[in-house]
Design an enzyme around this catalytic site. Structure first.
Site, short mmCIF file in Angstrom:
data_model
loop_
_atom_site.label_atom_id
_atom_site.label_comp_id
_atom_site.label_asym_id
_atom_site.label_seq_id
_atom_site.Cartn_x
_atom_site.Cartn_y
_atom_site.Cartn_z
N ARG A 1 21.61 -6.79 6.51
CA ARG A 1 22.64 -6.92 5.48
C ARG A 1 23.75 -5.88 5.70
NH1 ARG A 1 25.06 -10.04 1.47
NH2 ARG A 1 25.41 -8.82 -0.45
N HIS B 1 17.38 -5.31 -2.48
CA HIS B 1 17.92 -6.63 -2.18
C HIS B 1 19.05 -7.04 -3.12
CE1 HIS B 1 14.51 -7.22 0.51
NE2 HIS B 1 15.00 -8.39 0.87
N GLY C 1 20.97 -8.74 -6.01
CA GLY C 1 20.77 -10.03 -6.68
C GLY C 1 19.85 -10.95 -5.93
N GLU D 1 -9.26 -4.50 -14.09
CA GLU D 1 -10.30 -3.62 -13.55
C GLU D 1 -10.26 -2.25 -14.24
OE1 GLU D 1 -12.00 -5.54 -12.16
OE2 GLU D 1 -11.46 -6.24 -10.17
N ARG E 1 -12.52 12.78 -17.78
CA ARG E 1 -13.92 12.96 -18.17
C ARG E 1 -14.72 13.57 -17.04
NH1 ARG E 1 -16.44 7.46 -18.75
NH2 ARG E 1 -16.63 7.73 -16.48
#
Length: 379
Positions: A266, A337, A339, A362, A374
């Site tokens: 690009r 990227h 739009g 999960e 903990r």
């Protein structure tokens, strides 16, 4: 400390990568758009041993390590996150039967689960108990040599299609010690399914509520002893957290590679995007964060394989970091990227949608912090 994969692990990685490229990636966008559950492709994955990755060989499993499985799931999710994640869930349910079930139960179900002739779902979450899983309310009351189940499970992947449901139920008093695990077959009278959920992502797998209305299940279908189901479920989740973290790595890896290719091709303001230092730095940070997450996931897998007393903590830490990192890398790739990233012609918006749920399932990432704190405060 050796960070290199063994020759066998490289071969496993290559096989999973080739399968993902041939059988998953070309169809991922269509499966997402059509909400298609590719059972035929799941069974092709099973032919490579991916449906019983850490199930023992005497019932058709591959008997691989958790690290091996992590490598497989990262590569599969590079092809399609949603489908790879379902294979992970199937493996978790099968492993619970293999690890904790009687020999009769193992031999009755696992040879067909490892080929995916039978498909399995894992049923813990309920409409009223998510993070507080030990508060589950689905009951299983003894009646002769059967249990009679009443209640419901929510957000169950594979619901309505799966043949086998590994279900956590209350056979005793309140709390974790009153929970047992049962295998429930699809055609059992009293078992029914809700409407398919309309979801942000994970569209290549069905998700629905599982309902029990005086559902009679043989006592022989209990996994292990009464009262041990919650412990079994949590043990399954240690491995499940590594798997879902690995799926985040694979999806984010595809996002990173897609962004890199975009920066190389690009042009703006007369120059390729890759020549802009700010974008170079962003890409570098994405790659660095992803590699750090991968190292943490593999350390957790190694700990689980070697029964390290800190394995649960490491799995929680790795799941939290890798799923947060995976989503952020995919989101940054979409941003790079512009739009175009928001269009369904590019894979970024799908990857972002599929990876978002990994921060929830999960065990939410908030619960991963609870587990980590903990364990730290016990030391």
């Amino acid at each position: 400390m050796d960070f290199n994969l063994t020759a066998d692990q490289r071969a496993i990685e290559d096989a999973a990568r080739a399968f993902a490229a041939a059988e998953l990636a070309p169809h991922s966008a269509r499966w997402d758009a059509e909400k298609h559950f590719p059972v035929d492709v799941l069974r092709k994955a099973a032919e490579l041993g991916f449906a019983g990755l850490y199930v023992q060989e005497d019932v058709g499993g591959s008997a691989l390590s958790r690290l091996d499985a992590s490598i497989v799931f990262e590569q599969l999710s590079y092809g399609d996150v949603s489908t790879a994640a379902f294979i992970s869930i199937h493996n978790m349910a099968s492993w619970m039967i293999d690890r904790f079930g009687s020999d009769e139960l193992r031999r009755r179900y696992l040879p067909r689960l490892t080929t995916m002739e039978l498909i399995a779902s894992y049923c813990l979450t309920e409409p009223g108990s998510g993070s507080d899983a030990a508060a589950l309310a689905t009951t299983a009351k003894k009646d002769g040599d059967h249990y009679v189940l009443n209640g419901a499970k929510a957000f169950i992947s594979g619901a309505g299609t799966s043949d086998i449901y590994v279900v956590m139920v209350r056979t005793g008093g309140p709390g974790a010690k009153g929970i047992s695990a049962l295998v429930v077959e699809k055609e059992t009278p009293g078992l029914s399914f809700g409407a398919q959920e309309k979801k942000l992502g994970w569209n290549s797998q069905p998700t629905a509520q599982v309902n029990f209305d005086d559902c009679r299940v043989p006592e022989a279908n209990r996994i292990g002893a009464e009262g041990d189901g919650f412990r079994f479920a949590m043990a399954g989740l240690d491995g499940g957290r590594i798997n879902i973290a690995s799926c985040s790595l694979g999806g984010a890896g595809l996002a990173l590679d897609t962004a890199k290719a975009h920066l190389e091709t690009r042009k703006q303001f007369g120059n390729p995007l890759k020549d802009f230092q700010g974008l170079q730095w962003r890409l570098a940070d994405m790659a660095t964060d992803l590699d750090a997450a991968r190292l943490m996931v593999r350390r957790a897998a190694h700990a689980l394989d070697n029964r390290d007393p800190k394995a649960t903590q490491y799995c929680a830490m790795a799941k939290r970091l890798a799923t947060d990192t995976g989503f952020e890398v995919a989101n940054q790739a979409l941003q790079l990227h512009g739009g175009y990233g928001y269009l369904q012609d590019f894979p970024l918006e799908r990857i972002v949608r599929d990876l978002r749920v990994h921060q929830i399932l999960e065990g939410t990432n908030e619960i991963m912090r609870v587990i980590t704190a903990r364990e730290l405060l016990r030391q």
